[in-house]
Design a protein around this motif. Structure first.
Motif, mmCIF file in Angstrom:
data_model
loop_
_atom_site.group_PDB
_atom_site.id
_atom_site.type_symbol
_atom_site.label_atom_id
_atom_site.label_comp_id
_atom_site.label_asym_id
_atom_site.label_seq_id
_atom_site.Cartn_x
_atom_site.Cartn_y
_atom_site.Cartn_z
ATOM 1 N N CYS A 184 0.830 -1.204 0.000
ATOM 2 C CA CYS A 184 0.000 0.000 0.000
ATOM 3 C C CYS A 184 0.862 1.251 0.000
ATOM 4 O O CYS A 184 0.582 2.205 -0.731
ATOM 5 C CB CYS A 184 -0.929 0.003 1.210
ATOM 6 S SG CYS A 184 -2.089 -1.381 1.251
ATOM 7 N N LEU A 207 -10.193 7.100 -4.827
ATOM 8 C CA LEU A 207 -10.775 5.767 -4.932
ATOM 9 C C LEU A 207 -11.317 5.537 -6.334
ATOM 10 O O LEU A 207 -11.182 4.445 -6.902
ATOM 11 C CB LEU A 207 -11.892 5.608 -3.893
ATOM 12 C CG LEU A 207 -12.548 4.226 -3.809
ATOM 13 C CD1 LEU A 207 -11.512 3.150 -3.517
ATOM 14 C CD2 LEU A 207 -13.629 4.218 -2.745
ATOM 15 N N ASN A 241 -10.020 2.548 -8.814
ATOM 16 C CA ASN A 241 -10.938 1.554 -9.352
ATOM 17 C C ASN A 241 -10.918 1.520 -10.868
ATOM 18 O O ASN A 241 -11.143 0.470 -11.485
ATOM 19 C CB ASN A 241 -12.367 1.832 -8.863
ATOM 20 C CG ASN A 241 -12.543 1.503 -7.398
ATOM 21 O OD1 ASN A 241 -11.805 0.697 -6.839
ATOM 22 N ND2 ASN A 241 -13.525 2.122 -6.758
ATOM 23 N N VAL A 296 -7.276 -3.508 -8.597
ATOM 24 C CA VAL A 296 -7.080 -3.736 -7.166
ATOM 25 C C VAL A 296 -7.499 -5.146 -6.772
ATOM 26 O O VAL A 296 -6.835 -5.798 -5.957
ATOM 27 C CB VAL A 296 -7.844 -2.684 -6.339
ATOM 28 C CG1 VAL A 296 -7.642 -2.928 -4.841
ATOM 29 C CG2 VAL A 296 -7.375 -1.273 -6.693
ATOM 30 N N ASP A 297 -8.590 -5.648 -7.340
ATOM 31 C CA ASP A 297 -9.046 -6.995 -6.978
ATOM 32 C C ASP A 297 -8.019 -8.058 -7.363
ATOM 33 O O ASP A 297 -7.751 -8.988 -6.589
ATOM 34 C CB ASP A 297 -10.386 -7.307 -7.650
ATOM 35 C CG ASP A 297 -11.561 -6.655 -6.939
ATOM 36 O OD1 ASP A 297 -11.345 -6.001 -5.902
ATOM 37 O OD2 ASP A 297 -12.703 -6.802 -7.417
ATOM 38 N N GLN A 330 -13.071 -6.124 0.197
ATOM 39 C CA GLN A 330 -13.566 -4.831 0.677
ATOM 40 C C GLN A 330 -12.539 -4.160 1.581
ATOM 41 O O GLN A 330 -12.272 -2.959 1.455
ATOM 42 C CB GLN A 330 -14.890 -5.018 1.418
ATOM 43 C CG GLN A 330 -16.050 -5.436 0.527
ATOM 44 C CD GLN A 330 -17.290 -5.814 1.318
ATOM 45 O OE1 GLN A 330 -17.220 -6.135 2.520
ATOM 46 N NE2 GLN A 330 -18.439 -5.780 0.663
ATOM 47 N N HIS A 379 -9.325 -2.854 -0.321
ATOM 48 C CA HIS A 379 -9.596 -1.557 -0.956
ATOM 49 C C HIS A 379 -9.494 -0.432 0.076
ATOM 50 O O HIS A 379 -8.902 0.621 -0.191
ATOM 51 C CB HIS A 379 -10.988 -1.550 -1.582
ATOM 52 C CG HIS A 379 -11.060 -2.164 -2.944
ATOM 53 N ND1 HIS A 379 -11.156 -1.417 -4.098
ATOM 54 C CD2 HIS A 379 -11.040 -3.455 -3.343
ATOM 55 C CE1 HIS A 379 -11.194 -2.221 -5.147
ATOM 56 N NE2 HIS A 379 -11.132 -3.461 -4.715
ATOM 57 N N GLN A 380 -10.087 -0.660 1.262
ATOM 58 C CA GLN A 380 -10.129 0.395 2.275
ATOM 59 C C GLN A 380 -8.747 0.687 2.839
ATOM 60 O O GLN A 380 -8.364 1.848 3.020
ATOM 61 C CB GLN A 380 -11.076 -0.009 3.407
ATOM 62 C CG GLN A 380 -11.348 1.100 4.406
ATOM 63 C CD GLN A 380 -12.051 2.277 3.779
ATOM 64 O OE1 GLN A 380 -13.088 2.123 3.146
ATOM 65 N NE2 GLN A 380 -11.482 3.473 3.920
ATOM 66 N N ILE A 402 -6.746 2.676 0.166
ATOM 67 C CA ILE A 402 -7.099 4.088 0.009
ATOM 68 C C ILE A 402 -6.723 4.888 1.252
ATOM 69 O O ILE A 402 -6.325 6.047 1.163
ATOM 70 C CB ILE A 402 -8.602 4.246 -0.338
ATOM 71 C CG1 ILE A 402 -8.880 5.670 -0.856
ATOM 72 C CG2 ILE A 402 -9.482 3.923 0.839
ATOM 73 C CD1 ILE A 402 -8.162 6.027 -2.122
#
Length: 217
Positions: A6, A75, A79, A84-85, A109, A112-113, A116
């Motif tokens: 990250c 974000l 996306n 990201v997935d 989920q 992703h959080q 970001i």
């Protein structure tokens, strides 16, 4: 548990967006929209795509909107331009296959959080950074490598290689290589080691990510 991917993702992706020192090119002739999605790209197209993606990030970094709005805008860029997935699944390694569907959903989920949050925490650190795009080459697995050099005020330059996939019909960042290390491989080592130390439990990683998010201001 480390979150090196990250941190490095922001350093390499968001920072390098300062290519034109804040001069945002919103209508580049090589800009690729969803409506123009295709399966093959020339190397000049991909180089220009990376430049355009960086410029979108610069617009967020240099904007005067609130931190909440910057977070939402970043974000949106992630996306759209970063897969990201795919990165998240790779980082979970073999444990992605052993996770339940509910665990997979929660993990994606949270990934992703965490990503970001890591980015927006560092938005103020990167003014004055620029970069140059080098050559683009096609890899054996039909992905592309774009070479760049980051220029940082009062710090040594950094060489970064971007791994781009076009399998979805449009370019997406799927990995970054910095200082001869794949950042997704580094993060996978952190995550899988953590899970292995906690009885091979994916839920233990999910709990740790949730705690990390709950402590975030």
């Amino acid at each position: 548990m480390k979150t090196s991917f990250c941190r490095f993702l922001f350093s390499a992706v968001a920072v390098s967006g300062m290519l034109l020192s804040g001069n945002i090119v919103s209508h580049s002739p090589f800009a690729i929209s969803a409506a123009q999605a295709q399966t093959t790209y020339t190397t000049p197209q991909l180089s220009q795509w990376l430049e355009t993606t960086g410029n979108k990030m610069v617009a967020v970094v240099n904007s005067d909107v609130s931190a909440k709005e910057k977070k939402a805008k970043f974000l949106s860029v992630l996306n759209e331009d970063v897969d990201v997935d795919t990165i998240a699944k790779f980082c979970l390694g073999r444990f992605w296959r052993t996770a339940t569907p509910d665990e997979q959903k929660k993990y994606l989920q949270l990934f992703h959080q965490v990503l970001i949050n890591s980015i927006t925490d560092r938005l103020g650190e990167y003014k004055g950074v620029s970069f140059n795009i080098g050559k683009t080459s096609k890899n054996a697995d039909n992905k592309f490598t774009i070479e760049t050099v980051l220029h940082r005020p009062k710090q040594p330059d950094v060489s970064i290689q971007w791994i781009i996939s076009t399998e979805s019909g449009q370019p997406k960042v799927v990995d970054i290589i910095g200082e001869n290390a794949s950042l997704s491989v580094t993060q996978r080592g952190d995550y899988t080691s953590f899970i292995a130390r906690h009885g091979n439990s994916v839920s233990a990683l999910i709990d740790a990510l949730q705690r990390q998010i709950s402590r975030h201001p």
